[in-house]
Design a protein around this motif. Sequence first.
Motif, mmCIF file in Angstrom:
data_model
loop_
_atom_site.group_PDB
_atom_site.id
_atom_site.type_symbol
_atom_site.label_atom_id
_atom_site.label_comp_id
_atom_site.label_asym_id
_atom_site.label_seq_id
_atom_site.Cartn_x
_atom_site.Cartn_y
_atom_site.Cartn_z
ATOM 1 N N ALA A 18 -29.275 -7.094 -6.743
ATOM 2 C CA ALA A 18 -29.631 -6.233 -5.277
ATOM 3 C C ALA A 18 -31.071 -6.106 -5.372
ATOM 4 O O ALA A 18 -31.963 -5.889 -6.294
ATOM 5 C CB ALA A 18 -28.962 -4.842 -5.452
ATOM 6 N N SER A 19 -31.746 -5.813 -4.249
ATOM 7 C CA SER A 19 -33.016 -5.550 -3.799
ATOM 8 C C SER A 19 -32.983 -4.489 -2.730
ATOM 9 O O SER A 19 -32.156 -4.572 -1.930
ATOM 10 C CB SER A 19 -34.005 -6.657 -3.753
ATOM 11 N N LYS A 67 -30.796 -2.804 -14.325
ATOM 12 C CA LYS A 67 -31.129 -4.098 -13.853
ATOM 13 C C LYS A 67 -30.625 -4.294 -12.131
ATOM 14 O O LYS A 67 -31.028 -5.532 -11.941
ATOM 15 C CB LYS A 67 -30.382 -5.126 -14.696
ATOM 16 N N ASN A 68 -30.150 -3.215 -11.646
ATOM 17 C CA ASN A 68 -29.893 -3.448 -10.345
ATOM 18 C C ASN A 68 -28.800 -4.592 -9.959
ATOM 19 O O ASN A 68 -28.972 -5.338 -9.034
ATOM 20 C CB ASN A 68 -31.094 -3.499 -9.322
ATOM 21 N N THR A 69 -28.100 -4.644 -10.885
ATOM 22 C CA THR A 69 -27.078 -6.006 -10.878
ATOM 23 C C THR A 69 -25.695 -5.614 -11.252
ATOM 24 O O THR A 69 -25.343 -4.771 -12.076
ATOM 25 C CB THR A 69 -27.623 -6.835 -12.030
ATOM 26 N N VAL A 70 -24.559 -6.083 -10.526
ATOM 27 C CA VAL A 70 -23.218 -5.956 -10.571
ATOM 28 C C VAL A 70 -22.654 -7.589 -11.108
ATOM 29 O O VAL A 70 -23.182 -8.651 -10.775
ATOM 30 C CB VAL A 70 -22.491 -5.760 -9.141
ATOM 31 N N TYR A 71 -21.672 -7.453 -12.084
ATOM 32 C CA TYR A 71 -21.196 -8.673 -12.713
ATOM 33 C C TYR A 71 -19.653 -8.677 -12.303
ATOM 34 O O TYR A 71 -19.081 -7.694 -12.298
ATOM 35 C CB TYR A 71 -21.381 -8.499 -14.094
ATOM 36 N N LEU A 72 -19.213 -9.756 -12.443
ATOM 37 C CA LEU A 72 -17.647 -10.155 -12.591
ATOM 38 C C LEU A 72 -17.367 -11.185 -13.448
ATOM 39 O O LEU A 72 -17.999 -12.395 -13.553
ATOM 40 C CB LEU A 72 -17.185 -10.605 -11.150
ATOM 41 N N GLN A 73 -16.927 -10.794 -14.635
ATOM 42 C CA GLN A 73 -16.657 -11.674 -15.780
ATOM 43 C C GLN A 73 -15.403 -12.157 -15.571
ATOM 44 O O GLN A 73 -14.283 -11.293 -15.221
ATOM 45 C CB GLN A 73 -16.713 -10.943 -17.167
ATOM 46 N N MET A 74 -15.064 -13.627 -15.479
ATOM 47 C CA MET A 74 -13.871 -14.055 -15.235
ATOM 48 C C MET A 74 -13.343 -14.736 -16.203
ATOM 49 O O MET A 74 -13.832 -15.920 -16.517
ATOM 50 C CB MET A 74 -13.985 -15.230 -13.753
ATOM 51 N N ASN A 75 -12.314 -14.625 -16.706
ATOM 52 C CA ASN A 75 -11.585 -15.193 -17.922
ATOM 53 C C ASN A 75 -10.217 -15.936 -17.466
ATOM 54 O O ASN A 75 -9.553 -15.514 -16.489
ATOM 55 C CB ASN A 75 -11.526 -14.286 -19.228
ATOM 56 N N SER A 76 -10.074 -16.922 -18.259
ATOM 57 C CA SER A 76 -8.545 -17.472 -18.230
ATOM 58 C C SER A 76 -8.619 -17.967 -16.807
ATOM 59 O O SER A 76 -7.409 -17.657 -15.819
ATOM 60 C CB SER A 76 -7.296 -16.396 -18.380
ATOM 61 N N LEU A 77 -9.617 -18.697 -16.298
ATOM 62 C CA LEU A 77 -9.648 -19.161 -14.741
ATOM 63 C C LEU A 77 -8.314 -20.010 -14.408
ATOM 64 O O LEU A 77 -8.160 -20.957 -15.223
ATOM 65 C CB LEU A 77 -10.834 -19.684 -14.264
ATOM 66 N N LYS A 78 -7.858 -19.935 -13.007
ATOM 67 C CA LYS A 78 -6.875 -20.548 -12.618
ATOM 68 C C LYS A 78 -7.169 -21.622 -11.698
ATOM 69 O O LYS A 78 -8.177 -21.208 -10.763
ATOM 70 C CB LYS A 78 -5.592 -19.975 -12.162
ATOM 71 N N PRO A 79 -6.728 -22.649 -11.296
ATOM 72 C CA PRO A 79 -7.107 -23.412 -9.979
ATOM 73 C C PRO A 79 -7.281 -22.615 -8.744
ATOM 74 O O PRO A 79 -8.101 -22.690 -7.713
ATOM 75 C CB PRO A 79 -6.316 -24.564 -9.866
ATOM 76 N N GLU A 80 -6.439 -21.458 -8.483
ATOM 77 C CA GLU A 80 -6.109 -20.780 -7.522
ATOM 78 C C GLU A 80 -7.349 -19.968 -7.335
ATOM 79 O O GLU A 80 -7.444 -19.053 -6.346
ATOM 80 C CB GLU A 80 -4.664 -19.886 -7.113
ATOM 81 N N ASP A 81 -7.906 -19.665 -8.263
ATOM 82 C CA ASP A 81 -9.463 -18.798 -8.547
ATOM 83 C C ASP A 81 -10.410 -19.565 -7.678
ATOM 84 O O ASP A 81 -11.452 -18.896 -7.426
ATOM 85 C CB ASP A 81 -9.827 -18.336 -9.725
ATOM 86 N N THR A 82 -10.451 -20.824 -7.195
ATOM 87 C CA THR A 82 -11.382 -21.585 -6.561
ATOM 88 C C THR A 82 -11.673 -20.788 -5.112
ATOM 89 O O THR A 82 -10.899 -20.682 -4.371
ATOM 90 C CB THR A 82 -11.083 -22.901 -6.610
ATOM 91 N N ALA A 83 -12.971 -20.315 -5.014
ATOM 92 C CA ALA A 83 -13.146 -19.710 -3.741
ATOM 93 C C ALA A 83 -15.036 -19.660 -3.747
ATOM 94 O O ALA A 83 -15.425 -19.738 -5.003
ATOM 95 C CB ALA A 83 -12.728 -18.640 -3.617
ATOM 96 N N VAL A 84 -15.542 -19.153 -2.699
ATOM 97 C CA VAL A 84 -16.793 -18.694 -2.791
ATOM 98 C C VAL A 84 -16.646 -17.187 -3.059
ATOM 99 O O VAL A 84 -15.639 -16.504 -2.346
ATOM 100 C CB VAL A 84 -17.301 -18.933 -1.353
#
Length: 124
Positions: free
Chosen positions: A24-25, A76-93
Amino acid sequence: QVQLVESGGGLVQAGGSLRLSCAASGRTISMYDMGWFRQAPGKEREFVAATSRWGGGTYYADSVKGRFTISRDNAKNTVYLQMNSLKPEDTAVYYCARLVGEWGTRRLTDYAYWGQGTQVTVSS
């Protein structure tokens, strides 16, 4: 006004992991609750996760609960998303945004100041 830029997406096999970042800024994000959404081709943008201003509160979509973790580093003005055990249905923008509605909402219209998105593709 806050400007958001997502990064960290890519191609990963099912079962793999990725960490997305939302930098973010313009404003200090400690002022805001923040969220992640995602949008697959032909589908509506859907809620993924949200975090409170100081990171102590979180909530998730049922589809990602137990697999994804939202966090933030306000220094750090930053948000994170840790994604584990990813599935094909998680495919997206994947997009991050500022929460402008009430805490706990999953509605698209309760978030604003969207980033440009980062593509996550999970292969089977």
